[in-house]
Design an enzyme around this catalytic site. Structure first.
Site, PDB file in Angstrom:
ATOM      1  CB  SER A 270      -0.897   0.010   1.244  1.00 37.07           C
ATOM      2  OG  SER A 270      -1.497   1.283   1.369  1.00 37.07           O
ATOM      3  CB  SER A 272      -2.152   4.361   2.725  1.00 38.11           C
ATOM      4  OG  SER A 272      -3.157   4.372   1.743  1.00 38.11           O
ATOM      5  CE  LYS A 319     -11.544   1.067  -0.743  1.00 33.35           C
ATOM      6  NZ  LYS A 319     -11.470   1.845  -1.982  1.00 33.35           N
ATOM      7  CG  ASP A 356     -12.055   5.836  -2.689  1.00 36.37           C
ATOM      8  OD1 ASP A 356     -10.906   6.304  -2.534  1.00 36.37           O
ATOM      9  OD2 ASP A 356     -12.315   4.624  -2.551  1.00 36.37           O
ATOM     10  N   GLY A 381     -17.780  -1.526 -10.133  1.00 36.77           N
ATOM     11  CA  GLY A 381     -17.353  -2.061  -8.845  1.00 36.77           C
ATOM     12  C   GLY A 381     -17.354  -0.969  -7.775  1.00 36.77           C
ATOM     13  NE  ARG A 403     -15.169  -8.326 -16.666  1.00 34.35           N
ATOM     14  CZ  ARG A 403     -14.238  -8.843 -15.884  1.00 34.35           C
ATOM     15  NH1 ARG A 403     -13.063  -9.161 -16.393  1.00 34.35           N
ATOM     16  NH2 ARG A 403     -14.461  -9.022 -14.594  1.00 34.35           N
ATOM     17  CB  THR A 404     -20.773  -7.982 -15.749  1.00 27.99           C
ATOM     18  OG1 THR A 404     -19.544  -8.706 -15.715  1.00 27.99           O
ATOM     19  CG2 THR A 404     -21.929  -8.912 -15.489  1.00 27.99           C
TER      20      THR A 404
HETATM   21  P1  NAP Z   1     -13.741  -3.783  -8.119  1.00 26.63           P
HETATM   22  O1  NAP Z   1     -14.768  -3.467  -7.087  1.00 26.63           O
HETATM   23  O2  NAP Z   1     -13.150  -5.137  -8.154  1.00 26.63           O
HETATM   24  O3  NAP Z   1     -14.429  -3.511  -9.558  1.00 26.63           O
HETATM   25  C1  NAP Z   1     -13.763  -3.777 -10.747  1.00 26.63           C
HETATM   26  C2  NAP Z   1     -14.600  -3.311 -11.922  1.00 26.63           C
HETATM   27  O4  NAP Z   1     -13.776  -3.430 -13.080  1.00 26.63           O
HETATM   28  C3  NAP Z   1     -15.822  -4.163 -12.164  1.00 26.63           C
HETATM   29  O5  NAP Z   1     -16.841  -3.345 -12.693  1.00 26.63           O
HETATM   30  C4  NAP Z   1     -15.338  -5.166 -13.212  1.00 26.63           C
HETATM   31  O6  NAP Z   1     -16.342  -5.585 -14.096  1.00 26.63           O
HETATM   32  C5  NAP Z   1     -14.400  -4.296 -14.006  1.00 26.63           C
HETATM   33  N1  NAP Z   1     -13.358  -5.086 -14.664  1.00 26.63           N
HETATM   34  C6  NAP Z   1     -12.540  -5.973 -14.065  1.00 26.63           C
HETATM   35  N2  NAP Z   1     -11.692  -6.477 -14.988  1.00 26.63           N
HETATM   36  C7  NAP Z   1     -12.000  -5.880 -16.164  1.00 26.63           C
HETATM   37  C8  NAP Z   1     -11.506  -5.985 -17.478  1.00 26.63           C
HETATM   38  N3  NAP Z   1     -10.514  -6.802 -17.760  1.00 26.63           N
HETATM   39  N4  NAP Z   1     -12.042  -5.231 -18.424  1.00 26.63           N
HETATM   40  C9  NAP Z   1     -13.047  -4.393 -18.164  1.00 26.63           C
HETATM   41  N5  NAP Z   1     -13.586  -4.266 -16.945  1.00 26.63           N
HETATM   42  C10 NAP Z   1     -13.064  -5.010 -15.950  1.00 26.63           C
HETATM   43  O7  NAP Z   1     -12.526  -2.785  -8.061  1.00 26.63           O
HETATM   44  P2  NAP Z   1     -12.540  -1.253  -7.560  1.00 26.63           P
HETATM   45  O8  NAP Z   1     -12.243  -1.195  -6.122  1.00 26.63           O
HETATM   46  O9  NAP Z   1     -13.778  -0.615  -8.066  1.00 26.63           O
HETATM   47  O10 NAP Z   1     -11.258  -0.671  -8.304  1.00 26.63           O
HETATM   48  C11 NAP Z   1     -11.254  -0.464  -9.698  1.00 26.63           C
HETATM   49  C12 NAP Z   1      -9.933   0.175 -10.105  1.00 26.63           C
HETATM   50  O11 NAP Z   1      -9.824   1.471  -9.544  1.00 26.63           O
HETATM   51  C13 NAP Z   1      -8.712  -0.604  -9.622  1.00 26.63           C
HETATM   52  O12 NAP Z   1      -7.733  -0.597 -10.628  1.00 26.63           O
HETATM   53  C14 NAP Z   1      -8.251   0.192  -8.420  1.00 26.63           C
HETATM   54  O13 NAP Z   1      -6.867   0.048  -8.218  1.00 26.63           O
HETATM   55  C15 NAP Z   1      -8.598   1.607  -8.860  1.00 26.63           C
HETATM   56  N6  NAP Z   1      -8.766   2.503  -7.699  1.00 26.63           N
HETATM   57  C16 NAP Z   1      -7.928   3.565  -7.622  1.00 26.63           C
HETATM   58  C17 NAP Z   1      -8.054   4.455  -6.579  1.00 26.63           C
HETATM   59  C18 NAP Z   1      -7.127   5.632  -6.497  1.00 26.63           C
HETATM   60  O14 NAP Z   1      -7.069   6.267  -5.440  1.00 26.63           O
HETATM   61  N7  NAP Z   1      -6.422   5.975  -7.546  1.00 26.63           N
HETATM   62  C19 NAP Z   1      -9.057   4.277  -5.604  1.00 26.63           C
HETATM   63  C20 NAP Z   1      -9.921   3.178  -5.726  1.00 26.63           C
HETATM   64  C21 NAP Z   1      -9.762   2.295  -6.795  1.00 26.63           C
HETATM   65  P3  NAP Z   1     -17.304  -6.849 -13.800  1.00 26.63           P
HETATM   66  O15 NAP Z   1     -18.531  -6.290 -13.154  1.00 26.63           O
HETATM   67  O16 NAP Z   1     -17.544  -7.421 -15.149  1.00 26.63           O
HETATM   68  O17 NAP Z   1     -16.531  -7.771 -12.917  1.00 26.63           O
END
Ligand code: NAP
Length: 522
Positions: A270, A272, A319, A356, A381, A403-404
């Site tokens: 992390s 953080s 979370k 966030d 997500g 995607r879904t």
């Molecule tokens: P999550 O809850 O696991 O959700 C992932 C989402 O991405 C779902 O909608 C999933 O679709 C989709 N997905 C997964 N693999 C994919 C692919 N190959 N192609 C297209 N869509 C795909 O994850 P999350 O917590 O929302 O995080 C999402 C991203 O944001 C991560 O990369 C995370 O590191 C980033 N993030 C960054 C910050 C920051 O501070 N910069 C903060 C939070 C999150 P399905 O519904 O089809 O599974």
């Protein structure tokens, strides 16, 4: 309050003892002493793991010896450890061979020698007393140790076993090491150190044991263990002396120091801690922020209330699961259904919020007017949920592409958004990636989260992925001359908001961003 206590230590030992003992290991004595010389730059107190040597005798006779090392470095206090296989080490000799060897190392200049419980229990108490006397005659002291490589059991009973077997001539220091299978295990270990009437050093091994490594000195341990810079890890969950003292300030922590941490599994990588510790340092606030490897929430909550911990960042996979344990939730976090920030209030109750959301809205609002803006959001997500609710709150319209499709439909319904049609996207004011597409190690490194045509005419692109900073989406956006908000900007914002909530101060955002960039480069 207890703080780097040398209570009840023999004066000669106390005078030479540094608070961090750096464990050095090698399989030949030339390398062992070369590494020891390097480690002296970080601490004058070194543990030499002689059982790591193919032939421990080679450190007594030959070109590279303990005697030569201690004569050359009179400032060094060496703890000689030659742990037997029965005690979790690599030395294949019997208990009596081990004692003979340790005595020779004491006579060669080691200031402390480590005898483990398995050896104590294999010999008569009189033999230990005689050994201890001879070690003391050589000008050294004995430390007796017990290790549990599986769990944290009845630590008081373990200390009692060490005491019973060594009572005819008590050692200078007792060492109790257990394995943390839960964050809660740190508490009895620290309590043992605090309450013992003899000097006790102790740590919990394993990633969940980090708090014990950092807080042992605060509890009154005469020292704690660490690895040298760039050195080999000889125990699970070990941290480098540099990380322990510079980042986590283990030698400066007192009862007044506020404790914070990031909760996740895994959590070791992390960003953080780098962000928050840099901000605390810059603001001159007496606080530390630790990675809290969490495998169970009851264990986390025990630690939070037991230490106590003042505030938490929450990351995957906790979370959502943490929600039932919070006394109060801010309304937006309730809508999103996830928190990334927890504050422990004065009455001990936990308050949750989601920074966030603001970390998505604020950078966007700096680049475009959100009321009436059309946003294309990739993903459905946790991060996409925060984006959808926060942007709708800010007056933007949101089209979700996922995607879904069913997940996009569900989020669209909940957040009063629409579902985007990949074949007929139209024009947007901003495109946001809230999926792992483009993320290092995701398996989707080269994937664009939206059709490239979606970028045509969209002046702003928001990329949440920050490993790497330059994702295919960012590259495509820059090639078109679009304005880019990168994942690090969001990360810095969500962290800055957390920090502001905990401290009620203006966060040093530039310091935070620089700390993140440095941590990403490491
Ligand atoms: P999550 O809850 O696991 O959700 C992932 C989402 O991405 C779902 O909608 C999933 O679709 C989709 N997905 C997964 N693999 C994919 C692919 N190959 N192609 C297209 N869509 C795909 O994850 P999350 O917590 O929302 O995080 C999402 C991203 O944001 C991560 O990369 C995370 O590191 C980033 N993030 C960054 C910050 C920051 O501070 N910069 C903060 C939070 C999150 P399905 O519904 O089809 O599974």
């Amino acid at each position: 309050m207890a703080f780097v206590s040398k209570k009840n230590l023999p004066a000669s030992l106390a005078a030479r003892m540094a608070p961090v003992c750096i464990a050095v290991t090698a399989d030949d004595s030339a390398t062992l002493f070369a590494r020891a010389e390097q480690a002296l730059a970080e601490s004058t107190f070194l543990e030499l793991r002689l059982d790591g040597l193919i032939n421990p005798d080679s450190a007594l006779h030959g070109p590279h010896t303990m005697q030569a090392f201690t004569q050359k470095h009179p400032e060094a206090l060496v703890l000689a450890t030659c742990r037997r296989i029965e005690g979790g080490g690599a030395f294949m000799g019997r208990a009596t061979n081990q004692l003979m060897l340790l005595l020779k190392f004491a006579q060669a200049g080691a200031g402390l020698v480590d005898v483990e419980l398995e050896t104590l229990e294999a010999i008569a108490p009189e033999m230990f007393a005689d050994f201890n006397r001879q070690v003391q005659e050589a000008g050294a002291e004995v430390l007796v140790s017990a290790h549990d490589f599986e769990k944290t059991g009845d630590l008081a009973a373990i200390l009692e076993r060490l005491r019973t077997h060594s009572q005819l001539r008590p050692p200078a220091i007792f060492k109790v090491v257990s394995t943390a299978t839960s964050l809660a295990d740190n508490l009895p270990l620290l309590r043992l150190i605090e309450e013992a009437d003899v000097p006790v050093v102790g740590i919990c091994m394993g990633p969940a044991g980090l708090p014990s490594r950092v807080l042992a000195l605060r509890s009154g341990a005469p020292f704690t263990f660490a690895t040298p810079r760039g050195g080999e890890v000889t125990g699970s969950g070990q941290v480098s002396a540099e990380l322990l003292t510079q980042e986590y300030r283990a030698t400066a922590v007192t009862d007044a120091t506020q404790l914070y941490g990031v909760v996740g599994n895994p959590v070791a990588h992390s960003l953080s801690p780098a962000l928050h510790n840099a901000a605390f340092r810059a603001a001159g606030i007496d606080a530390i922020y630790l990675p809290l490897h969490t495998t169970d929430l009851p264990g986390l909550l025990d630690l939070v209330h037991g230490l106590p911990v003042s505030g938490l960042s929450i990351t995957m996979p906790w979370k959502v699961q943490i929600l039932p344990h919070l006394a109060e939730l801010d309304p937006l976090a309730r809508k999103i259904g996830a928190v990334n920030t927890v504050m422990r209030r004065a009455d001990g109750s936990l308050y949750g919020t989601n920074t966030d959301a603001a970390a998505i809205v604020e950078p966007l609002a700096q680049r475009l007017a959100l009321p009436g803006a059309r946003i294309l959001l990739a993903g459905a997500g946790g991060a996409a949920r925060a984006a959808a609710f926060a942007l709708r709150n800010a007056g933007a319209s949101v089209a979700i592409l996922n995607r879904t499709r069913a997940a996009a439909e569900a989020l669209a319904k909940e957040s009063d958004s629409t579902v985007a049609d990949a074949d007929a996207l139209g024009r947007f004011d901003a495109v946001i990636n809230a999926t792992p597409a483009g993320m290092m190690g995701s398996g989707f490194e080269t994937l664009l989260p939206v059709p490239e045509s979606a970028l045509d005419g969209s002046p702003v692109v928001f990329e949440m992925v920050y490993r790497p900073l330059e994702t295919p989406l960012v590259t495509a956006a820059r090639q078109r001359g679009l304005r880019v908000i990168d994942g690090l900007e969001m990360f810095a914002h969500q962290g800055a908001r957390q920090w502001a909530l905990w401290t009620s101060l203006e966060p040093p955002i530039e310091v935070m961003r620089t700390a993140l960039e440095t941590a990403l480069r490491i």
